[in-house]
Write a protein that holds these residues in place. Structure first.
Motif, PDB file in Angstrom:
ATOM      1  N   ARG A   1      39.971  35.443  38.829  1.00 44.03           N
ATOM      2  CA  ARG A   1      40.698  36.069  39.850  1.00 44.03           C
ATOM      3  C   ARG A   1      40.966  37.714  39.360  1.00 44.03           C
ATOM      4  O   ARG A   1      41.039  37.651  38.408  1.00 44.03           O
ATOM      5  N   PRO A   2      41.031  38.587  40.374  1.00 44.85           N
ATOM      6  CA  PRO A   2      41.606  39.801  40.327  1.00 44.85           C
ATOM      7  C   PRO A   2      42.930  39.662  39.460  1.00 44.85           C
ATOM      8  O   PRO A   2      43.764  38.669  39.848  1.00 44.85           O
ATOM      9  N   TYR A   3      43.078  40.632  38.694  1.00 43.77           N
ATOM     10  CA  TYR A   3      44.360  40.465  37.844  1.00 43.77           C
ATOM     11  C   TYR A   3      44.837  42.068  37.826  1.00 43.77           C
ATOM     12  O   TYR A   3      44.531  42.986  37.386  1.00 43.77           O
ATOM     13  N   THR A   4      46.329  42.007  38.499  1.00 47.39           N
ATOM     14  CA  THR A   4      47.018  43.348  38.638  1.00 47.39           C
ATOM     15  C   THR A   4      48.183  43.420  37.673  1.00 47.39           C
ATOM     16  O   THR A   4      48.852  44.147  37.779  1.00 47.39           O
ATOM     17  N   GLY A   5      48.297  42.314  36.784  1.00 43.92           N
ATOM     18  CA  GLY A   5      49.511  42.579  35.667  1.00 43.92           C
ATOM     19  C   GLY A   5      50.629  42.331  36.502  1.00 43.92           C
ATOM     20  O   GLY A   5      50.884  41.826  37.701  1.00 43.92           O
ATOM     21  N   SER A   6      51.661  42.606  35.463  1.00 41.78           N
ATOM     22  CA  SER A   6      53.212  42.220  35.902  1.00 41.78           C
ATOM     23  C   SER A   6      53.910  43.391  36.745  1.00 41.78           C
ATOM     24  O   SER A   6      54.833  43.287  37.327  1.00 41.78           O
ATOM     25  N   ASN A   7      53.130  44.631  36.292  1.00 41.77           N
ATOM     26  CA  ASN A   7      54.112  45.772  36.750  1.00 41.77           C
ATOM     27  C   ASN A   7      53.750  46.128  38.429  1.00 41.77           C
ATOM     28  O   ASN A   7      54.240  47.247  38.719  1.00 41.77           O
ATOM     29  N   HIS A   8      52.667  45.504  38.867  1.00 45.78           N
ATOM     30  CA  HIS A   8      52.448  46.132  39.962  1.00 45.78           C
ATOM     31  C   HIS A   8      52.312  44.791  41.156  1.00 45.78           C
ATOM     32  O   HIS A   8      51.269  44.024  40.998  1.00 45.78           O
ATOM     33  N   SER A   9      52.892  44.660  41.998  1.00 48.27           N
ATOM     34  CA  SER A   9      53.022  43.571  42.928  1.00 48.27           C
ATOM     35  C   SER A   9      52.168  43.889  44.318  1.00 48.27           C
ATOM     36  O   SER A   9      52.379  45.138  45.029  1.00 48.27           O
ATOM     37  N   ASN A  10      51.165  43.180  44.525  1.00 50.09           N
ATOM     38  CA  ASN A  10      50.178  43.729  45.652  1.00 50.09           C
ATOM     39  C   ASN A  10      50.019  42.411  46.393  1.00 50.09           C
ATOM     40  O   ASN A  10      49.950  41.321  45.918  1.00 50.09           O
ATOM     41  N   SER A  11      49.696  42.342  47.898  1.00 51.51           N
ATOM     42  CA  SER A  11      49.232  41.092  48.479  1.00 51.51           C
ATOM     43  C   SER A  11      48.172  40.989  48.301  1.00 51.51           C
ATOM     44  O   SER A  11      47.214  41.875  47.732  1.00 51.51           O
ATOM     45  N   PRO A  12      47.504  39.785  48.354  1.00 52.73           N
ATOM     46  CA  PRO A  12      46.138  39.507  48.056  1.00 52.73           C
ATOM     47  C   PRO A  12      45.126  40.104  48.679  1.00 52.73           C
ATOM     48  O   PRO A  12      45.302  40.776  49.675  1.00 52.73           O
ATOM     49  N   LEU A  13      44.141  40.589  47.810  1.00 53.17           N
ATOM     50  CA  LEU A  13      43.242  41.551  48.282  1.00 53.17           C
ATOM     51  C   LEU A  13      42.015  40.789  48.864  1.00 53.17           C
ATOM     52  O   LEU A  13      41.492  39.854  48.054  1.00 53.17           O
ATOM     53  N   ASN A  14      41.358  41.290  49.729  1.00 51.36           N
ATOM     54  CA  ASN A  14      40.134  40.513  50.126  1.00 51.36           C
ATOM     55  C   ASN A  14      38.938  41.024  49.692  1.00 51.36           C
ATOM     56  O   ASN A  14      39.088  41.882  48.923  1.00 51.36           O
ATOM     57  N   ARG A  15      37.768  40.353  49.827  1.00 50.99           N
ATOM     58  CA  ARG A  15      36.729  40.902  49.216  1.00 50.99           C
ATOM     59  C   ARG A  15      36.251  42.330  49.450  1.00 50.99           C
ATOM     60  O   ARG A  15      35.967  43.167  48.588  1.00 50.99           O
ATOM     61  N   GLU A  16      36.490  42.834  50.700  1.00 50.95           N
ATOM     62  CA  GLU A  16      36.052  44.029  51.211  1.00 50.95           C
ATOM     63  C   GLU A  16      37.055  45.003  50.510  1.00 50.95           C
ATOM     64  O   GLU A  16      36.504  46.174  49.722  1.00 50.95           O
ATOM     65  N   GLN A  17      38.363  44.951  50.292  1.00 50.49           N
ATOM     66  CA  GLN A  17      38.975  45.774  49.512  1.00 50.49           C
ATOM     67  C   GLN A  17      38.851  45.601  47.898  1.00 50.49           C
ATOM     68  O   GLN A  17      38.669  46.716  47.182  1.00 50.49           O
ATOM     69  N   LEU A  18      38.527  44.590  47.236  1.00 50.86           N
ATOM     70  CA  LEU A  18      37.983  44.404  46.020  1.00 50.86           C
ATOM     71  C   LEU A  18      36.601  45.352  45.826  1.00 50.86           C
ATOM     72  O   LEU A  18      36.644  45.567  44.826  1.00 50.86           O
ATOM     73  N   ARG A  19      35.855  45.134  46.607  1.00 50.98           N
ATOM     74  CA  ARG A  19      34.601  45.882  46.630  1.00 50.98           C
ATOM     75  C   ARG A  19      34.913  47.422  46.346  1.00 50.98           C
ATOM     76  O   ARG A  19      34.606  47.975  45.650  1.00 50.98           O
ATOM     77  N   ALA A  20      35.792  47.673  47.632  1.00 55.54           N
ATOM     78  CA  ALA A  20      36.090  49.341  47.336  1.00 55.54           C
ATOM     79  C   ALA A  20      36.942  49.784  46.070  1.00 55.54           C
ATOM     80  O   ALA A  20      36.363  50.810  45.530  1.00 55.54           O
TER      81      ALA A  20
END
Lengths: 419, 152
Positions: free
Chosen positions: B50-69
């Protein structure tokens, strides 16, 4: 008992450990992290070896071969602000007579990009920018981004004076990208001053004519479609140049040269295979310049108003981790209406093989450790169209007065390290 | 010419020295890491990357298109304006290959060629390479706007 048994084991164990460590899991960092923001420094260092059975490429490549093929580059890039990119790269390159420029500023540009919503991005890049031409032009001096030691020479000239204007320009690029799902449309438009000095002979069509070129900036555009981040890619490039020639050589007339070059590129990238093809035409339209033109209509047409044709088909096969093989057929015809060059050669009293080059290439590439590679290639070539007359002074001797070899083999090897 | 060879030699020597010093550690890592990442047990084989954004940054789940970007480094800032800082494992790392294929839906060499083109044409900044899963976690945790990937 102690020494003979333990020692050899220890030695071979250490050697094996070293070999495994270096080759299977190298822990080198990829780039130098400069410590502020995302700024990084990268570099590469490549050494080539060239052997030819006849004719010379990159130095005196016949006999024992030539080592005059060095490519060194160093760059720094980073975002001072998320939407602003600064990037600069210097390259030292030496390929004997065909590239004696040594050090050059390859790019130095500032880029501002503006996302509009989720799917659309516009941007502008200014400074010394890399020319958007086809699939391989922008990063071509690092072997890491080209498929082979030598790019297909019918389109990406390395030995001819047309090389430099293909590389960079001083100017600006407007670009855009529209992405939706797996699909992306891209477009770039460049207005710039080309680096034309070394290609004066080629542009004027009159080798040795001294003088200056001036005129409006040149235009370059590239538009394309991309599926799934390049699994499939289709690109159209167009280059438009209009230059006035003001001669200083006696007997040469002032004149004008218009060049228009469309290029179509297509690529399919599968898991193990990549297939690539590109097709280029370059049209010249010259007025003035020539104090007198040859009486032969084909020869006259070749100098005044001519179109060349180039294309290649290429297959790459990634057959094992770090390994890939390449096969390519690459063809260049300086006169699209005279593929075998016979009529043009007769009219200009030059060897026929100067007007085309058909190159069948087989290559092998091995990234034997992270950031290290070695690549080797065999070329079987009919024609000398893309060879440098500086490296081959006898190549233009009329057929009646000399011998020049139109069929030749080329072997090239390159070793490269980067960080 | 001779200067050039000297430099080549120096680079190689330097490398070998460093290599010898860290040989054992590297060897252990080289053998153990793949074992850790490709264990025989069914529990880990079912692990998802899974993508990991750590504890310091809360994001709504990213879709494939956003992850590719993000991983093709076209997206350079988050919606709150924080710069995006991407961390990746080495190209041949098993977890990198799985993330690329399973999550992004592309081949690892597509990422590599895009990043290389950016570097040598001055059109973008590639992700920062980390050497292992632990470094991935610590670098992402320590970097505002950081993103990487981990197996769960």
């Amino acid at each position: 008992m102690y020494t003979p048994i333990i020692n050899p084991q220890y030695h071979s164990g250490a050697a094996t450990a070293l070999a495994i460590a270096l080759l299977s899991y190298p822990l080198e960092a990829r780039a130098i992290d400069l410590g502020f923001g995302d700024f990084q420094a990268h570099g590469f260092l490549s050494q080539g070896y060239t052997y030819t059975s006849a004719n010379d490429l990159f130095g005196n490549s016949q006999g024992a071969g030539s080592l005059e093929f060095h490519e060194l580059g160093m760059n720094v890039l980073g975002h001072p602000f998320p939407n602003v990119l600064l990037a600069v790269q210097g390259i030292y390159r030496d390929t004997a007579g065909s590239d004696e420029e040594d050090f050059r500023l390859d790019y130095a540009n500032v880029d501002y990009s503006l996302p509009i919503g989720e799917s659309l991005t516009f941007g502008v890049r200014a400074g010394r920018v890399k020319n958007p031409i086809g699939l391989y032009s922008e990063a071509r001096d690092a072997i890491w981004t080209r498929p082979s030691v030598l790019l297909p020479q019918s389109i990406y000239f390395d030995a001819l004076g047309l090389r430099s204007p293909q590389l960079s320009s001083d100017g600006g690029i407007l670009y855009g990208r529209h992405q939706f799902g797996d699909h992306a449309f891209t477009a770039e438009f460049l207005v710039g001053e080309g680096i034309l000095e070394s290609s004066r002979d080629f542009i004027t069509g009159l080798p040795g004519a001294q003088g200056s070129l001036s005129g409006r900036p040149f235009f370059m555009g590239r538009a394309g479609y991309e599926w799934r981040e390049g699994r499939f890619r289709l690109l159209f490039t167009a280059i438009d140049l209009d230059q006035d020639f003001d001669p200083t050589s006696r007997g040469v007339l002032p004149g004008n040269v218009k060049i228009f070059a469309p290029l179509v590129s297509a690529q399919v990238n599968l898991e193990e295979w990549s297939f690539t093809a590109e097709y280029l035409r370059i049209s010249f339209d010259r007025t003035g310049i020539f104090p007198q033109l040859p009486p032969d209509p084909v020869a006259r047409g070749f100098l005044v108003n001519n179109t060349s044709e180039s294309y290649y088909f290429q297959a790459q096969y990634r057959f094992a981790l770090g390994w890939s093989a390449l096969a390519r057929y690459d063809a260049l015809f300086f006169n699209a209406d005279d593929h075998d060059g016979s009529a043009t050669a007769r009219g200009l009293d030059l060897p026929r093989h100067r007007f085309f080059a058909k190159d069948l290439t087989f290559g092998l590439r091995w990234e034997f450790a992270q950031n290290w590679l070695v690549a080797a290639e065999y070329h079987n070539i009919d024609g000398t169209g893309w060879l440098s007359p500086i490296d081959n002074p006898g190549i233009n001797i009329p057929p009646a007065r000399g011998v020049s070899e139109g069929h030749w083999d080329l072997f090239t090897l390159m070793f490269s390290y980067r960080f | 010419m001779s200067g050039f060879y000297l430099r080549i030699k120096c680079v190689a020597c330097f490398d070998a020295r460093r290599g010898r010093r860290a040989a054992l550690a590297r060897c252990l890592l080289g053998v153990l890491l793949p074992l850790l990442l490709w264990p025989a047990g069914p529990a880990s084989a079912d692990s998802t990357v899974r993508p990991y954004t750590g504890s310091n940054h809360s994001n709504s789940p990213l879709n494939r298109e956003q992850l590719r970007a993000i991983f093709f480094v076209r997206q350079t800032k988050w919606s709150d304006g924080t710069p995006v800082r991407v961390f990746v494992l080495p190209d041949r790392h098993a977890l990198h290959i799985r993330f690329t294929k399973e999550v992004l839906g592309v081949y690892p060499y597509q990422l590599r060629s895009t990043w290389d083109r950016m570097v040598y044409s001055g059109t973008g900044v590639p992700p920062t390479a980390v050497q292992g899963v632990d470094e991935m976690r610590s670098r992402v945790d320590a970097t505002p706007g950081g993103i990487g990937y981990l197996a769960e």
